[in-house]
Motif scaffolding. Structure first.
Motif, PDB file in Angstrom:
ATOM      1  N   ALA A  53       0.842  -1.207   0.000  1.00 40.88           N
ATOM      2  CA  ALA A  53       0.000   0.000   0.000  1.00 40.88           C
ATOM      3  C   ALA A  53       0.872   1.250   0.000  1.00 40.88           C
ATOM      4  N   GLU A  54       0.318   2.327  -0.494  1.00 42.37           N
ATOM      5  CA  GLU A  54       1.051   3.587  -0.605  1.00 42.37           C
ATOM      6  C   GLU A  54       0.221   4.760  -0.103  1.00 42.37           C
ATOM      7  N   VAL A  55       0.914   5.741   0.422  1.00 40.58           N
ATOM      8  CA  VAL A  55       0.330   7.053   0.670  1.00 40.58           C
ATOM      9  C   VAL A  55       1.017   7.940  -0.351  1.00 40.58           C
ATOM     10  N   ALA A 103       4.560   0.803   1.718  1.00 41.30           N
ATOM     11  CA  ALA A 103       4.790  -0.326   2.612  1.00 41.30           C
ATOM     12  C   ALA A 103       5.516  -1.444   1.880  1.00 41.30           C
ATOM     13  N   GLY A 104       6.334  -2.172   2.617  1.00 44.93           N
ATOM     14  CA  GLY A 104       7.029  -3.332   2.076  1.00 44.93           C
ATOM     15  C   GLY A 104       6.119  -4.549   2.051  1.00 44.93           C
ATOM     16  N   GLU A 105       6.709  -5.722   1.826  1.00 37.07           N
ATOM     17  CA  GLU A 105       5.910  -6.943   1.662  1.00 37.07           C
ATOM     18  C   GLU A 105       5.251  -7.414   2.957  1.00 37.07           C
ATOM     19  N   ARG A 106       5.698  -6.934   4.123  1.00 37.53           N
ATOM     20  CA  ARG A 106       5.040  -7.282   5.391  1.00 37.53           C
ATOM     21  C   ARG A 106       4.133  -6.158   5.885  1.00 37.53           C
ATOM     22  N   GLY A 107       3.985  -5.120   5.079  1.00 35.22           N
ATOM     23  CA  GLY A 107       3.206  -3.972   5.507  1.00 35.22           C
ATOM     24  C   GLY A 107       4.071  -3.017   6.311  1.00 35.22           C
ATOM     25  N   LEU A 108       3.482  -1.953   6.782  1.00 32.96           N
ATOM     26  CA  LEU A 108       4.190  -0.928   7.542  1.00 32.96           C
ATOM     27  C   LEU A 108       3.231  -0.344   8.569  1.00 32.96           C
ATOM     28  N   MET A 109       3.651  -0.335   9.826  1.00 33.23           N
ATOM     29  CA  MET A 109       2.851   0.289  10.880  1.00 33.23           C
ATOM     30  C   MET A 109       3.695   1.394  11.509  1.00 33.23           C
ATOM     31  N   CYS A 140      -7.927   4.498   3.024  1.00 34.22           N
ATOM     32  CA  CYS A 140      -8.835   3.352   3.108  1.00 34.22           C
ATOM     33  C   CYS A 140      -8.427   2.452   4.266  1.00 34.22           C
ATOM     34  N   LEU A 141      -9.368   2.117   5.140  1.00 38.79           N
ATOM     35  CA  LEU A 141      -9.085   1.240   6.276  1.00 38.79           C
ATOM     36  C   LEU A 141      -8.830  -0.198   5.837  1.00 38.79           C
ATOM     37  N   ALA A 142      -9.342  -0.587   4.682  1.00 38.47           N
ATOM     38  CA  ALA A 142      -9.189  -1.962   4.217  1.00 38.47           C
ATOM     39  C   ALA A 142      -7.851  -2.204   3.526  1.00 38.47           C
ATOM     40  N   CYS A 143      -7.423  -1.289   2.656  1.00 39.31           N
ATOM     41  CA  CYS A 143      -6.203  -1.560   1.884  1.00 39.31           C
ATOM     42  C   CYS A 143      -5.111  -0.512   2.061  1.00 39.31           C
ATOM     43  N   GLY A 144      -5.394   0.604   2.744  1.00 39.59           N
ATOM     44  CA  GLY A 144      -4.382   1.614   3.015  1.00 39.59           C
ATOM     45  C   GLY A 144      -4.155   2.621   1.908  1.00 39.59           C
ATOM     46  N   ARG A 145      -4.904   2.558   0.819  1.00 38.54           N
ATOM     47  CA  ARG A 145      -4.721   3.480  -0.305  1.00 38.54           C
ATOM     48  C   ARG A 145      -5.219   4.870   0.065  1.00 38.54           C
ATOM     49  N   LEU A 146      -4.476   5.895  -0.363  1.00 37.95           N
ATOM     50  CA  LEU A 146      -4.893   7.278  -0.182  1.00 37.95           C
ATOM     51  C   LEU A 146      -5.725   7.694  -1.385  1.00 37.95           C
ATOM     52  N   ALA A 147      -6.951   8.124  -1.136  1.00 34.77           N
ATOM     53  CA  ALA A 147      -7.813   8.607  -2.221  1.00 34.77           C
ATOM     54  C   ALA A 147      -7.285   9.957  -2.689  1.00 34.77           C
ATOM     55  N   PRO A 148      -7.099  10.157  -3.989  1.00 36.72           N
ATOM     56  CA  PRO A 148      -6.568  11.429  -4.476  1.00 36.72           C
ATOM     57  C   PRO A 148      -7.582  12.575  -4.407  1.00 36.72           C
ATOM     58  N   GLU A 149      -8.870  12.261  -4.375  1.00 33.71           N
ATOM     59  CA  GLU A 149      -9.902  13.299  -4.354  1.00 33.71           C
ATOM     60  C   GLU A 149     -10.240  13.689  -2.919  1.00 33.71           C
ATOM     61  N   ASN A 150     -10.374  14.987  -2.668  1.00 33.58           N
ATOM     62  CA  ASN A 150     -10.728  15.463  -1.331  1.00 33.58           C
ATOM     63  C   ASN A 150     -12.099  14.993  -0.871  1.00 33.58           C
ATOM     64  N   ASP A 151     -13.034  14.833  -1.814  1.00 35.31           N
ATOM     65  CA  ASP A 151     -14.408  14.493  -1.456  1.00 35.31           C
ATOM     66  C   ASP A 151     -14.730  13.015  -1.691  1.00 35.31           C
ATOM     67  N   ALA A 152     -13.725  12.167  -1.848  1.00 34.48           N
ATOM     68  CA  ALA A 152     -13.961  10.739  -2.095  1.00 34.48           C
ATOM     69  C   ALA A 152     -14.693  10.115  -0.914  1.00 34.48           C
TER      70      ALA A 152
END
Length: 165
Positions: A53-55, A103-109, A140-152
């Protein structure tokens, strides 16, 4: 009752991370914990990015941010270069610095901390006034992706509903 107690500023244990994490699904991404005390001057969040996942790239124009890597691995892309992240790393992100986190292959906290933003105000035509909103409601709480839109309202990767403000 002392006036500080009424405002919620009495020192105390807010969370015990091993207990908090034990009760959460290992694959849950997003904000796992937030500092929520009344009258605080600080914001802090425990965030988990799932594997890969990425921010996306962003710039925080007003606040310095401190990150403490709790678990997993990842990388932080900055104007100064790439920083490899592993448990125990403490990273300072100065205001106005470009950054992207993955995040790497084990994720990142990681635990993030920064000065709390004052309430939002409407900007005038000159761009003055108000503060930029925190981006956690777009992660996103499920996959960690940052939505690019402010109103998503939903994640573009997995379709899950994004957190409310």
């Amino acid at each position: 009752m002392h006036k500080d107690e009424a405002r919620g500023s009495t020192p105390g244990v807010l969370a015990r991370m091993p207990e908090l994490l034990r009760d959460l699904p290992a694959d849950r991404g997003g904000a796992l914990w937030r500092l929520d005390r009344e009258g605080r001057q600080l914001d802090a969040n425990l965030v988990r990015l799932t594997a890969g996942a990425e921010v996306g790239e962003s710039v925080e124009p007003e606040l310095d941010v401190l990150l403490y890597v709790v678990d997993g691995s990842g990388r932080l892309d900055t104007d100064a270069g790439v920083l490899d992240l592993e448990p125990g790393c403490v990273v300072w992100l100065p205001r106005a610095a470009r950054r992207a986190l993955s995040a790497g292959e084990r994720g990142l906290m990681y635990l993030s901390a920064h000065r709390r933003r004052p309430g939002l105000t409407i900007r005038n035509a000159s761009g003055e006034g108000g503060e930029s909103p925190c981006l956690l409601n777009r992660v996103c709480l499920a996959c960690g992706r940052l939505a690019p839109e402010n109103d998503a309202r939903y994640c573009g990767r997995c379709g899950e509903r994004l957190p409310e403000d």
